[in-house]
Design an enzyme around this catalytic site. Structure first.
Site, PDB file in Angstrom:
ATOM      1  N   LEU A  68       0.821  -1.217   0.000  1.00 50.67           N
ATOM      2  CA  LEU A  68       0.000   0.000   0.000  1.00 50.67           C
ATOM      3  C   LEU A  68       0.851   1.263   0.000  1.00 50.67           C
ATOM      4  O   LEU A  68       0.414   2.310  -0.480  1.00 50.67           O
ATOM      5  CB  LEU A  68      -0.921   0.014   1.225  1.00 50.67           C
ATOM      6  CG  LEU A  68      -1.945  -1.115   1.317  1.00 50.67           C
ATOM      7  CD1 LEU A  68      -2.705  -1.029   2.633  1.00 50.67           C
ATOM      8  CD2 LEU A  68      -2.913  -1.051   0.144  1.00 50.67           C
ATOM      9  N   GLY A  69       2.051   1.194   0.549  1.00 53.73           N
ATOM     10  CA  GLY A  69       2.912   2.369   0.617  1.00 53.73           C
ATOM     11  C   GLY A  69       4.080   2.095   1.530  1.00 53.73           C
ATOM     12  O   GLY A  69       4.249   1.001   2.078  1.00 53.73           O
TER      13      GLY A  69
ATOM     14  N   GLY B 185       7.176   4.259   4.271  1.00 55.88           N
ATOM     15  CA  GLY B 185       7.585   5.489   4.946  1.00 55.88           C
ATOM     16  C   GLY B 185       8.898   5.279   5.667  1.00 55.88           C
ATOM     17  O   GLY B 185       9.604   4.276   5.456  1.00 55.88           O
ATOM     18  N   GLY B 186       9.228   6.229   6.558  1.00 57.75           N
ATOM     19  CA  GLY B 186      10.507   6.173   7.249  1.00 57.75           C
ATOM     20  C   GLY B 186      10.635   4.998   8.194  1.00 57.75           C
ATOM     21  O   GLY B 186      11.732   4.556   8.499  1.00 57.75           O
TER      22      GLY B 186
ATOM     23  N   GLY C  22       8.983   1.935   7.752  1.00 62.27           N
ATOM     24  CA  GLY C  22       8.730   0.643   7.143  1.00 62.27           C
ATOM     25  C   GLY C  22       7.676   0.711   6.055  1.00 62.27           C
ATOM     26  O   GLY C  22       7.173   1.775   5.709  1.00 62.27           O
ATOM     27  N   SER C  23       7.336  -0.460   5.523  1.00 60.03           N
ATOM     28  CA  SER C  23       6.368  -0.571   4.432  1.00 60.03           C
ATOM     29  C   SER C  23       5.053  -1.129   4.951  1.00 60.03           C
ATOM     30  O   SER C  23       5.013  -1.848   5.948  1.00 60.03           O
ATOM     31  CB  SER C  23       6.914  -1.480   3.328  1.00 60.03           C
ATOM     32  OG  SER C  23       8.127  -0.963   2.817  1.00 60.03           O
ATOM     33  N   VAL C  24       3.951  -0.806   4.221  1.00 56.94           N
ATOM     34  CA  VAL C  24       2.601  -1.201   4.622  1.00 56.94           C
ATOM     35  C   VAL C  24       2.006  -2.098   3.533  1.00 56.94           C
ATOM     36  O   VAL C  24       2.115  -1.788   2.344  1.00 56.94           O
ATOM     37  CB  VAL C  24       1.696   0.021   4.849  1.00 56.94           C
ATOM     38  CG1 VAL C  24       0.317  -0.419   5.338  1.00 56.94           C
ATOM     39  CG2 VAL C  24       2.326   0.974   5.856  1.00 56.94           C
TER      40      VAL C  24
ATOM     41  N   ASP D 205       5.459  13.477  11.838  1.00 52.91           N
ATOM     42  CA  ASP D 205       5.476  13.445  10.371  1.00 52.91           C
ATOM     43  C   ASP D 205       4.066  13.687   9.820  1.00 52.91           C
ATOM     44  O   ASP D 205       3.530  12.873   9.061  1.00 52.91           O
ATOM     45  CB  ASP D 205       6.029  12.102   9.877  1.00 52.91           C
ATOM     46  CG  ASP D 205       6.426  12.159   8.390  1.00 52.91           C
ATOM     47  OD1 ASP D 205       6.549  13.291   7.865  1.00 52.91           O
ATOM     48  OD2 ASP D 205       6.613  11.099   7.786  1.00 52.91           O
TER      49      ASP D 205
END
Length: 703
Positions: free
Chosen positions: A422-423, A425-426, A428-430, A539
């Protein structure tokens, strides 16, 4: 505290009585409808059924109608015959001797109110707290369960605890000039706030610069603390602020089995099958006594006791009474032919004496019982073995609080080996996943975490307690060695970023845009001010705001700063966040507070208003940092030039002006000039008017 306190009493003593004055002396008393009034007439003191006087040893005492002592000031004994009790125009009742030295004063012993000039804090030497405590109800001045006091953990803030245990509101840490979450006092030109923290005491005191202005701070029987001022035109007390803003935020407001309902005219109601435990208290809008089960007959009463493992006894006399603790002061009562009811005690089988015949029966049955027990044990072991096998096949194996404890293989299965990303970020991944019951979830693989298993689970438990309509809910977690994952509810509407900037974006209209802005503010205010510990997002940006099918905004990716570790000095050295949303504190190395989220929120508002990124890769520096140009337009009053052109000018001028000004206040250089998220919510909900902000100096340099 004796605050506009009018209590009547009567007396049969043949002694001198005081006249209309501000004091009583040795040998005088206050009884019947007599009162003393402060010089300016602001405060009046009297009693209902007690006699008020100075005793022979110079102490203030209250005597009941039988002349028995019920209260004493416990002040330093004195033999002076010139002792006098004076009610001052500050509302302070003092005892003075012949040399006008104050021996005792009511300001040292607050009850449910604090007046200007009165201290609220803690004596570090004795450990005694000067706290404000609610009454039980409007007719009962006995201490209630709610209090306003200095934080017992040593922080420079005030808290509202329930029963000295559960804290449901905090004022925020003293900044040197004010408490962030408290709305402050009536008007800065009228009020002076003093915060003192030395080796002997830590306290706060506020004073009024205009003696004609009368105000007080009070905590009421429903756990709300408020500041009130006297309005001569209406001859009534008027509220200036009341906290918490939502009544249902008060801990245990409605008591056991009570339901807090903001839409209900009485705030509290009982669960189905229950009724108010004390109808009299509920009539006074004091609900913390809670609700009792409605029982229709003696048989129902017995059944209710048997179904409650803590029940020790019950009685049914025109209603059901159940005891769950020890029984004290039992008496045998007689009332003619009318029965007064029977008390039924619950006993264990071992409490009954056994007869010889029963002993013989036990011996005869012993072999059969043992055989039966062995058969039952075999069956139980078989069932346990089958259950364990099924348990391994199930996805979730243990619930901690509201969280499901997943294994790593569980999450591999529900995410199809982490195939649908899904995406990222700083932290980890989702990935998207589907549970056995068909619920969709978002699984985040955390990266770079260094804390131990116990600390990680503690931090996860903290996040599990977060429940808010504008914050994404944590469903579960996984912790196997270095594998750390968090499982969130899945939000199908996508991120705010996808609605604003991507090619297939769905434009938010004026109504949805304003509700999105307000929803994000409410979610951040909850994380900052309503959680047991302040959670800083670090964030805030459109990518971390999700929208559900009804376009309700939900903050996601919160609390990761806590999960990285509690070593605050190390957290300060590691900059977190996204370029374009970073507050100046990150760059300058100043201590980080919740105001960094306020700054990022302001930057995000500018993007939401304009539909433009706040930073691009253009060679034109005036476009590289769009907020610098936007804040200038706000000051000039040309706000429609900021509006997203896709809206074709469709905007409410008052709403747009308010949001633009809020955005500019949020991105001020100094964190002390920025509002708290709680104040932002109040502004967006229409409480205060927003004055014109200055253009941030740092943004002026960029243009």
């Amino acid at each position: 505290m004796f605050l506009s306190f009018y209590i009547f009493l009567f007396s049969s003593l043949n002694i001198k009585h005081c006249v209309a004055t501000d004091n009583i002396s040795l040998g005088q008393s206050l009884s019947g409808n007599q009162t003393i009034v402060s010089k300016e007439g602001n405060f009046e003191l009297g009693f209902f059924t007690l006699e008020f006087r100075i005793s022979e040893d110079g102490q203030l005492v209250l005597l009941n109608s039988y002349k028995i002592l019920v209260w004493s000031s416990n002040s330093t004994p004195s033999t002076s015959d010139s002792m006098v009790a004076v009610l001052l125009d500050t509302g302070n009742l003092v005892i003075r001797n012949g040399s006008s030295t104050t021996i005792w004063q009511s300001f040292d012993h607050p009850t449910d109110s604090i007046m200007p000039g009165e201290l609220l804090g803690v004596n570090k030497i004795t450990g005694e707290y000067q706290s404000v405590t609610s009454w039980k109800n409007l007719e009962n001045s006995a201490p209630g369960p709610f209090a306003l006091r200095m934080d017992p953990d040593g922080s420079n803030q005030f808290v509202l605890p329930w029963n000295d245990s559960e804290i449901y509101w905090t004022s925020g840490i003293w900044s040197g000039q004010y408490f962030p979450i408290s709305p402050g006092t009536v008007e800065s030109s009228l009020v002076n706030i003093t915060f003192v923290n030395n080796e002997q005491r830590k306290y706060v005191m506020y004073t009024i610069l205009d003696s004609s202005f009368i105000c007080r701070i009070t905590i009421d029987s429903s756990g709300l603390v408020g500041q009130w001022y006297w309005l001569n035109s209406t001859q009534k007390w008027q509220p200036f602020f009341i906290e918490p803003l939502a009544r249902c935020d008060v801990y245990s407001l409605c008591g056991a089995f009570g339901i807090c309902d903001q839409k209900c005219s009485n705030t509290c109601r009982c669960s189905y099958g229950f009724e108010p435990a004390s109808m009299k208290e509920w009539e006074f809008n004091v609900w913390n006594s809670g609700c009792n089960l409605i029982v229709g007959s003696a048989e129902d009463c017995e059944e209710a006791c048997l179904n409650n493992c803590s029940c020790n006894a019950y009685a049914y006399v025109s209603g059901c009474s159940i005891w769950t603790g020890d029984l004290w002061n039992l008496q045998q009562l007689y009332d003619g032919d009318r029965g007064v009811g029977t008390l039924h005690l619950r006993l264990a089988a071992s409490d009954f004496p056994a007869s010889s015949s029963s002993h013989k029966l036990v011996k005869d049955l012993t072999p059969s019982v043992i055989g039966g027990i062995l058969v039952i044990l075999c069956v139980l072991f078989g069932l346990i073995w089958v259950a364990q096998r099924r348990k391994r096949a199930r996805m979730a194996k243990q619930v901690e609080g509201f969280l499901i404890h997943f294994t790593y293989s569980d999450l591999q299965r529900v995410t199809k080996n982490f195939s649908e990303k899904l995406g990222s970020g700083g932290c980890g991944s989702v990935f998207k996943g589907t549970l056995i019951d068909s619920r969709e979830v978002a699984v985040k693989k955390l990266e770079g975490l260094r804390q131990g298993e116990k600390q990680f689970r503690t931090e996860v438990s903290t996040l599990a307690a977060i429940q808010h309509v504008n914050v994404v809910c944590l469903r579960g977690f996984c912790s196997e060695g270095s594998k750390r994952l968090l499982v969130y509810e899945y939000i199908s509407g996508g991120s705010l970023e996808s609605h604003l900037f991507q090619n297939n974006s769905t434009l938010l209209d004026r109504r949805m845009g304003y509700q999105t802005i307000l929803g994000v503010a409410r979610g951040l205010a909850y994380l900052h001010e309503k959680c047991r510990e302040c959670i800083i997002h670090c964030d805030v940006k459109p990518d971390n705001i999700l929208l559900d099918r009804d376009f309700c905004a939900k903050v996601v990716d919160f609390g990761m700063a806590k999960l990285i570790g509690r070593d605050f000095s190390r957290a300060l050295t590691t900059m977190r966040g996204t370029i374009g949303y970073l507050a100046p504190e990150w760059i300058s190395g100043l201590p980080i507070t919740s105001k960094v989220d306020v700054y990022s929120y302001g930057m995000m508002l500018v993007e939401l208003i304009s539909g433009k990124r706040n930073a691009t890769h253009s060679a034109d520096w005036s476009k590289i940092f769009y907020p610098s140009w936007a804040s200038t337009k706000v000051i000039e009053g040309d706000i429609f030039s900021l509006l997203d052109h896709r809206l074709n000018g469709s905007a409410d001028i008052e709403e747009l002006t308010k949001v633009c000004r809020v955005a500019c206040w949020c991105i001020q250089d100094s964190e002390t000039h920025r509002p708290t998220m709680g104040q932002v919510v109040q502004i967006l909900e229409g409480v205060p008017e927003v004055i014109m902000p200055p253009v941030p100096k740092a943004l002026q340099l960029l243009t």
